[in-house]
Design an enzyme around this catalytic site. Sequence first.
Site, short mmCIF file in Angstrom:
data_model
loop_
_atom_site.label_atom_id
_atom_site.label_comp_id
_atom_site.label_asym_id
_atom_site.label_seq_id
_atom_site.Cartn_x
_atom_site.Cartn_y
_atom_site.Cartn_z
N SER A 191 33.44 36.86 13.47
CA SER A 191 32.97 36.54 12.12
C SER A 191 33.74 37.33 11.08
O SER A 191 34.48 38.27 11.40
CB SER A 191 31.46 36.85 11.99
N SER B 250 32.45 39.25 8.66
CA SER B 250 31.59 40.23 7.99
C SER B 250 32.28 41.56 7.72
O SER B 250 31.82 42.34 6.90
CB SER B 250 30.32 40.47 8.81
N LYS C 222 29.82 46.98 12.55
CA LYS C 222 29.67 47.28 11.13
C LYS C 222 30.17 48.70 10.89
O LYS C 222 30.58 49.40 11.80
CB LYS C 222 28.20 47.18 10.70
N SER D 261 27.65 39.43 5.02
CA SER D 261 27.35 40.33 6.12
C SER D 261 25.85 40.48 6.29
O SER D 261 25.15 40.92 5.37
CB SER D 261 27.98 41.71 5.89
#
Length: 248
Positions: free
Chosen positions: A41, A43, A104, A195
């Site tokens: 992804s 994010s 993250k 995100s």
Amino acid sequence: MATQKTETKGGLWDTAKIVLQALVLALVVRTFLFQPFNIPSGSMMDTLLIGDYIFVSKYSYGFSRYSFPFGIVPFEGRVLASEPQRGDVVVFKLPTDNSTDYIKRVIGLPGDRIQMRDGVLYINDVAVPKVADGFFEDRDQFGIERQIPRFRETLPNGVSYDVLDLDPNGSWDNTQVYVVPPGHYFMMGDNRDNSSDSRVLDHVGYVPFENLVGKARMIFFSIDGDQGAWQVWKWPTDVRWGRIFKLL
């Protein structure tokens, strides 16, 4: 004839031993040293792009049950524990299902107060410096090129990185104050408007120390997100050669 059969059996057994040893070595490396992940992804753009393949160091924060495949070693907490630093890019198990891997950046440490105000990150009521840093070129879902405003953030410990902010008044640009519980961390994606992270308490929320899998260290391969790494014939045009072996 008997000798020939014995040699054949010996050769098969030797081959089987080599394969078994290779599998055991791969398992040890994956469990205790480095594990590969791919980025599915956007994010973490533009730090990480869809199609990046990364190595994550499993030893950086010690080991928990999530260090082992399928969590097959049932124990609580961590051994040889070392706490993450603010700004680390971390792979962790999603707290709401403990099976999905997320990646993250560590923003909040235990006891911190975290808030977004008008797109600016505040840590313990102090604004994190956010300086305009040009644009990131991207394509939307329809293939239309767009320029996303990029900013440079610098955390209190001096760690700097780029964040993207497409919408200056996005859904998560103004939030409540989050108080990080003991033994937990507050994670955010660098692509702030795209995100799902600790700002979404009922999905990600505060991440327990136990759920940390490891620290992202290096991009070892990268290919355009629309292509598969197995499509070798497309490598000359679709591999992002400049990202290979990029340290994180």
